[in-house]
Design an enzyme around this catalytic site. Structure first.
Site, mmCIF file in Angstrom:
data_model
loop_
_atom_site.group_PDB
_atom_site.id
_atom_site.type_symbol
_atom_site.label_atom_id
_atom_site.label_comp_id
_atom_site.label_asym_id
_atom_site.label_seq_id
_atom_site.Cartn_x
_atom_site.Cartn_y
_atom_site.Cartn_z
ATOM 1 N N HIS A 265 0.838 -1.200 0.000
ATOM 2 C CA HIS A 265 0.000 0.000 0.000
ATOM 3 C C HIS A 265 0.878 1.258 0.000
ATOM 4 O O HIS A 265 0.678 2.166 -0.824
ATOM 5 C CB HIS A 265 -0.904 -0.016 1.236
ATOM 6 C CG HIS A 265 -1.784 1.177 1.393
ATOM 7 N ND1 HIS A 265 -3.107 1.181 1.022
ATOM 8 C CD2 HIS A 265 -1.536 2.418 1.879
ATOM 9 C CE1 HIS A 265 -3.642 2.363 1.259
ATOM 10 N NE2 HIS A 265 -2.707 3.140 1.791
ATOM 11 N N GLU A 266 1.827 1.305 0.918
ATOM 12 C CA GLU A 266 2.693 2.493 1.002
ATOM 13 C C GLU A 266 3.610 2.597 -0.217
ATOM 14 O O GLU A 266 3.968 3.705 -0.634
ATOM 15 C CB GLU A 266 3.506 2.470 2.299
ATOM 16 C CG GLU A 266 2.669 2.453 3.577
ATOM 17 C CD GLU A 266 1.629 3.561 3.645
ATOM 18 O OE1 GLU A 266 1.829 4.620 3.011
ATOM 19 O OE2 GLU A 266 0.603 3.375 4.332
ATOM 20 N N HIS A 269 1.836 4.660 -2.748
ATOM 21 C CA HIS A 269 2.014 6.093 -2.515
ATOM 22 C C HIS A 269 3.387 6.558 -2.999
ATOM 23 O O HIS A 269 3.518 7.576 -3.680
ATOM 24 C CB HIS A 269 1.888 6.393 -1.013
ATOM 25 C CG HIS A 269 0.485 6.391 -0.489
ATOM 26 N ND1 HIS A 269 -0.494 7.207 -1.002
ATOM 27 C CD2 HIS A 269 -0.083 5.686 0.516
ATOM 28 C CE1 HIS A 269 -1.619 7.003 -0.322
ATOM 29 N NE2 HIS A 269 -1.403 6.083 0.596
ATOM 30 N N GLU A 295 -4.480 8.100 -2.855
ATOM 31 C CA GLU A 295 -5.014 6.846 -2.337
ATOM 32 C C GLU A 295 -5.355 5.873 -3.463
ATOM 33 O O GLU A 295 -5.295 4.647 -3.282
ATOM 34 C CB GLU A 295 -6.243 7.104 -1.469
ATOM 35 C CG GLU A 295 -5.931 7.743 -0.124
ATOM 36 C CD GLU A 295 -4.979 6.930 0.722
ATOM 37 O OE1 GLU A 295 -4.981 5.680 0.609
ATOM 38 O OE2 GLU A 295 -4.214 7.534 1.509
#
EC number: 3.4.17.19
Length: 501
Positions: A265-266, A269, A295
Site C-alpha cells: 500500500h505504502e 504512494h 489513495e
C-alpha cells in the site's frame, strides 16, 4: 503590451517564491517523519517549536503582499496550459491561506506535534480520556480554521477540500452512500456462504525475517531505493518528494500478510511520488494531485496487484524462501488468504477490500459530527463502538482497537478519511483502463514485468502533477467521468467467484 520576456519573468518570479515555500514544507515533512519513526521520546517540545516555526514561515511567505503581486502578474501573462494550471493551484492556496491568521497556523502545527505522543501513550494504555482533551483542542482549532476560510459553509466541507479540492463533499457522500448500499448485501452474502477460503499463514513470524520479505516485495514491484527507504512506524505511512519518497510499515508476530499488504500500500504512494516529474520539483506541476488520487495509487497496488492471483504466483517463492515452514502453500491458497472477508475485524488497516469501506463510513460520520458540533468528544468511544457493531457486527474490546487505532486525528486531519474510499473507487477505474491498454496485464504481473504498468501510470497519472483538476485527470486517464461502477463490478465479480455466490 508585455513582452514575452516580461511574461516569462513574471511566471518565473512566482515559481521562485513558491519553490521556497515548497522546500520549507518539505523540510517540515522530514521532521514529521523523524518524529514518527526515530525521534527520541523526549524530543517533542523542541520538535513542536521547530514545526510551528516552519509552518508560520511557510504561511507568511505564501500570504505576503509580494506573492499576491506575483500571482497577479503571472495571471495577466500569456501562459501555456501547464503554466496556467500551476498558477491556478498557487492562487487557490493563496486565497485560502490569506484568510487564516499566522498565529492560528502556528497553534495548529504546535498542537498536532504535541498530540502525537499523547495519542501514542493513550493507545498504548488503552485510555481515550488521555487523548480527549487535546483532541477537543484540535477540533476547536480546525473549526476556527474552517470558519476563517469560509464562514458561510459547513466547517467539515471546508476541511475536506484540503485533501480533495475538486470532487466536492457531495460526491464523497454520494460514493460512500452507494458503497454502503451495495457492499453490505455482498458482505452479508459472503457471510452466509458455505465456502471456506484457505488460511495458510497461521503461526509466528519473526519480524526481522518479515522485514526481509517486505524488502523482497519492494524489490519485486520496482521501488527505487536510491530515492527511498523502509522503516517502521506505529501507523504505516509514506511521505516525501520525487527525490526522496519513504515508506514505513509495521510487523506483528502473528500476521504475515498485514506487513506485506501495508508495505505494498505504502509502495503505491511512494511510486506515485517518485513518478512525479523531476524537472517540475518545487512547482505544483511536480506535486501530487491530491489525497483521492494518492489513495488510488496505494489501493491500486495493494488490491489490484498485491491481492491478485498472478502476483501470488510470482511472489510466493520469496515467502517460502524466507519461511520454509510455508513450503506447502500454493498460489491459490495465498490468493484466497489475501482476500478473505472478515466481518469481525475491528482494525481498519487490517480490513479486507469489502468491509474496509464500512470502516471509512464510520469514521466519516463521526468526524463530521465532531466538527459540526453534533457529537461531544467524550461520546466518541461509545458512538464508535455502536457504529462498528451496527456496520461490521463487531464491538471493539478496547479503545486501542476502537477509536484510538488511527493516527489521523492527532494530525488534525479531519476530512481525510473519505479519500480512502474515493481512492479505492478510482483505483478500480484506473486498473480497468490499464488492463484494456496493456497486453496481457495479468501475464506480465505473473512474470514480474512491471515496467509497462509503471509506464502507464506515469504517463496517465504521475507525470501530470497538478496540471488537471481531479475530474479532468480521471477523464484524461480513463476517458470517462469518475464512477463507482468499475469498483462495484470488480468487487461483485471477484468475491462472487471466491465465495461461489
Amino acid at each position: 503590451m508585455a513582452t514575452d520576456a516580461t511574461q516569462t519573468a513574471a511566471y518565473e518570479e512566482l515559481l521562485d517564491r513558491y519553490e521556497r515555500i515548497s522546500n520549507i514544507e518539505g523540510a517540515a515533512g522530514i521532521l514529521n517523519w523523524d518524529q514518527e519513526v526515530m525521534m527520541p521520546e523526549g524530543g517533542t517540545p523542541a520538535r513542536s517549536a521547530q514545526l510551528s516555526a516552519l509552518s508560520a514561515t511557510s504561511h507568511e511567505l505564501l500570504t505576503e503582499e509580494a506573492m499576491g503581486d506575483a500571482l497577479d502578474a503571472a495571471e495577466s501573462a500569456e501562459l501555456t496550459d501547464e503554466k496556467a494550471a500551476a498558477v491556478r493551484e498557487i492562487r487557490r492556496q493563496y486565497e485560502r491561506a490569506t484568510r487564516v491568521p499566522t498565529e492560528l497556523v502556528e497553534d495548529i502545527s504546535r498542537t498536532t506535534s504535541e498530540a502525537l505522543p499523547v495519542w501514542k501513550e493513550a493507545k498504548a494504555e488503552d485510555d481515550f480520556s488521555k487523548f480527549a482533551p487535546i483532541l477537543e483542542k484540535l477540533i476547536d482549532l480546525k473549526r476556527d480554521y474552517a470558519e476563517q476560510i469560509d464562514p458561510d459553509r459547513p466547517a467539515y466541507e471546508v476541511l475536506f477540500e484540503d485533501y480533495e479540492p475538486y470532487l466536492g463533499l457531495d460526491t464523497a457522500e454520494r460514493i460512500l452512500e452507494r458503497l454502503r448500499e451495495e457492499l453490505v448485501p455482498l458482505i452479508d452474502a459472503v457471510g452466509e456462504s458455505d465456502v471456506e477460503l484457505a488460511s495458510p499463514f497461521a503461526g509466528e513470524f519473526d519480524p526481522d525475517i518479515q522485514e526481509a520479505l517486505t524488502r523482497d516485495a519492494l524489490d519485486t514491484l520496482g521501488y527505487d531505493w536510491d530515492r527511498g527507504r523502509l522503516d517502521t512506524a506505529p501507523h504505516p505511512f509514506s511521505m516525501g518528494t520525487t527525490f526522496d519518497a519513504r515508506v514505513t510499515t509495521r510487523y506483528e508476530d502473528d500476521d504475515l500478510l498485514g506487513a506485506l499488504t501495508s508495505t505494498i500500500h505504502e509502495f503505491g504512494h511512494a511510486t506515485y511520488t517518485q513518478g512525479l516529474p523531476d524537472e517540475e520539483y518545487g512547482s505544483p506541476l511536480g506535486e501530487n494531485r491530491n489525497l483521492s488520487v494518492h489513495e488510488s495509487q496505494s489501493r491500486f497496488w495493494e488490491n489490484h496487484v498485491g491481492r491478485s492471483e498472478p502476483f501470488w504466483s510470482l511472489f510466493l517463492p520469496h515467502v517460502r524462501e524466507r519461511f520454509p515452514e510455508l513450503d506447502g502453500v500454493t498460489p491459490r491458497d495465498a490468493y484466497e488468504a489475501a482476500n478473505r472477508v472478515y466481518d469481525d475485524n475491528p482494525i481498519r488497516i487490517e480490513a479486507d477490500e469489502l468491509t474496509y469501506h464500512m470502516h471509512i463510513v464510520l469514521r466519516f460520520e463521526i468526524e463530521r459530527e465532531l466538527i459540526e458540533g453534533d457529537l461531544d468528544v467524550v461520546e466518541v468511544p461509545q458512538v464508535w463502538n455502536d457504529k462498528m457493531e451496527e456496520y461490521l457486527g463487531v464491538r471493539p474490546d478496547t479503545d486501542a482497537e476502537g477509536c484510538l487505532q488511527d493516527i489521523h486525528w492527532s494530525h488534525g486531519s479531519f476530512g481525510y478519511f473519505p479519500t480512502y474510499s474515493l481512492g479505492s473507487v478510482l483505483a478500480a477505474q484506473l486498473y480497468a483502463s490499464a488492463d484494456e491498454e496493456i497486453d496481457d496485464l495479468d501475464g506480465q504481473i505473473e512474470a514480474g514485468e512491471f515496467g509497462p504498468l509503471h509506464e502507464w501510470l506515469t504517463e496517465n497519472v504521475h507525470q501530470h502533477g497538478k496540471r488537471y483538476t481531479t475530474p479532468d485527470l480521471i477523464e484524461e486517464a480513463t476517458g470517462e467521468a469518475f464512477t463507482a461502477d468499475y469498483f462495484l463490478d470488480y468487487a461483485s465479480e471477484k468475491y462472487g467467484a471466491l465465495y461461489d455466490l
